[in-house]
Write a protein that holds these residues in place. Structure first.
Motif, mmCIF file in Angstrom:
data_model
loop_
_atom_site.group_PDB
_atom_site.id
_atom_site.type_symbol
_atom_site.label_atom_id
_atom_site.label_comp_id
_atom_site.label_asym_id
_atom_site.label_seq_id
_atom_site.Cartn_x
_atom_site.Cartn_y
_atom_site.Cartn_z
ATOM 1 N N LEU A 1 0.843 -1.196 0.000
ATOM 2 C CA LEU A 1 0.000 0.000 0.000
ATOM 3 C C LEU A 1 0.878 1.246 0.000
ATOM 4 N N HIS A 2 0.645 2.132 -0.957
ATOM 5 C CA HIS A 2 1.412 3.373 -1.056
ATOM 6 C C HIS A 2 0.506 4.530 -0.664
ATOM 7 N N PHE A 3 0.834 5.178 0.444
ATOM 8 C CA PHE A 3 0.085 6.325 0.946
ATOM 9 C C PHE A 3 1.046 7.497 1.064
ATOM 10 N N GLY A 4 1.172 8.293 -0.006
ATOM 11 C CA GLY A 4 2.173 9.359 -0.009
ATOM 12 C C GLY A 4 3.549 8.733 0.084
ATOM 13 N N ASP A 5 4.341 9.160 1.078
ATOM 14 C CA ASP A 5 5.683 8.601 1.262
ATOM 15 C C ASP A 5 5.681 7.328 2.096
ATOM 16 N N LEU B 1 3.137 0.577 3.290
ATOM 17 C CA LEU B 1 2.766 -0.396 4.313
ATOM 18 C C LEU B 1 2.393 -1.720 3.661
ATOM 19 N N VAL B 2 2.648 -2.811 4.387
ATOM 20 C CA VAL B 2 2.313 -4.147 3.911
ATOM 21 C C VAL B 2 1.568 -4.872 5.039
ATOM 22 N N PRO B 3 0.230 -4.750 5.085
ATOM 23 C CA PRO B 3 -0.512 -5.490 6.101
ATOM 24 C C PRO B 3 -0.498 -6.983 5.780
ATOM 25 N N ARG C 1 -11.420 1.760 7.487
ATOM 26 C CA ARG C 1 -12.537 1.763 8.433
ATOM 27 C C ARG C 1 -12.424 0.741 9.561
ATOM 28 N N HIS C 2 -11.786 -0.392 9.297
ATOM 29 C CA HIS C 2 -11.638 -1.434 10.328
ATOM 30 C C HIS C 2 -10.221 -1.983 10.336
ATOM 31 N N VAL C 3 -9.684 -2.182 11.524
ATOM 32 C CA VAL C 3 -8.373 -2.806 11.701
ATOM 33 C C VAL C 3 -8.522 -3.922 12.723
ATOM 34 N N VAL D 1 -1.339 5.801 10.418
ATOM 35 C CA VAL D 1 -1.367 5.923 8.954
ATOM 36 C C VAL D 1 -2.676 5.343 8.425
ATOM 37 N N TYR D 2 -3.069 4.170 8.926
ATOM 38 C CA TYR D 2 -4.345 3.595 8.494
ATOM 39 C C TYR D 2 -5.498 4.545 8.807
ATOM 40 N N ALA D 3 -5.486 5.178 9.968
ATOM 41 C CA ALA D 3 -6.554 6.121 10.335
ATOM 42 C C ALA D 3 -6.533 7.325 9.395
ATOM 43 N N ARG D 4 -5.364 7.878 9.145
ATOM 44 C CA ARG D 4 -5.235 9.033 8.244
ATOM 45 C C ARG D 4 -5.789 8.716 6.853
ATOM 46 N N GLU D 5 -5.570 7.473 6.391
ATOM 47 C CA GLU D 5 -6.001 7.078 5.054
ATOM 48 C C GLU D 5 -7.453 6.597 5.009
#
Length: 184
Positions: free
Chosen positions: A70-74, A77-79, A131-133, A124-128
């Motif tokens: 997952l690419h979120f700006g800079d 992440l790899v869940p 909805r669920h983690v 980061v997940y919240a910023r992006e």
């Protein structure tokens, strides 16, 4: 003078036997997951695929992927497992990564990634807008379910043990935690 932020080139230079992630300019290199970790993430993805990916015994409507990049700006992440509602990702892109935030992610905690997963990746997940983690800890057999409310995660469920459960956003189907933890 401060250390310069890590880049994608730094991530690409890592050896193949590690999982690399970039969070807030810092490079994280984690060893490949141990077998117990792999059992939990593999079984979870398998259990969700039938009812949610294919609609067999459940509502369908999801794309479920193991270890997507997952690419979120800079941030990269790899869940362990992630899911998108099909109306948001009707076709899986033919690319190595995506910038489309999942609707759900699961991180399987291990001693080497626990702090990264909880403290660095959750914001980061919240910023992006994920909805669920879910955070799953095979060592303590604990599942924590979080929902995004007003830009922050709220704990919806903490379950310890192997009893079957229902958990958002996949609460249409009961999950067999004993199987997921590798007890069977």
């Amino acid at each position: 003078m401060g250390k310069k932020p890590a880049t994608y080139a730094d991530l690409e230079a890592l050896p193949e036997h590690v999982v690399g992630e970039l969070v807030a300019g810092e490079l994280y290199a984690s060893p490949r997951p141990a077998m117990r970790h792999a059992v939990v993430s593999s079984r979870l993805g398998g259990e969700l695929m039938g009812p949610f990916g294919r609609g067999r015994g459940g509502p369908g409507g999801w794309v479920i992927l193991d270890e997507p990049e997952l690419h979120f700006g800079d941030d990269v992440l790899v869940p362990d497992v992630a899911g998108w509602r099909k109306e948001r990702m009707p076709v899986v892109p033919d690319t190595a990564a995506t910038s489309l935030a999942p609707d759900w992610v699961c991180e399987v905690l291990s001693p080497s990634t626990r702090t990264l997963d909880r403290e660095a990746k959750l914001p980061v997940y919240a910023r992006e807008g994920v909805r669920h983690v879910w955070l799953m800890d095979p060592r303590t057999r604990t599942l924590e379910v979080f929902g995004l409310r007003d830009g922050r995660y709220t704990g919806l469920l903490t379950h310890v043990g192997a009893a079957p459960i229902r958990a958002e956003p996949f609460d249409a189907v009961e999950l067999d935690l004993a199987f997921l933890w590798g007890a069977q």
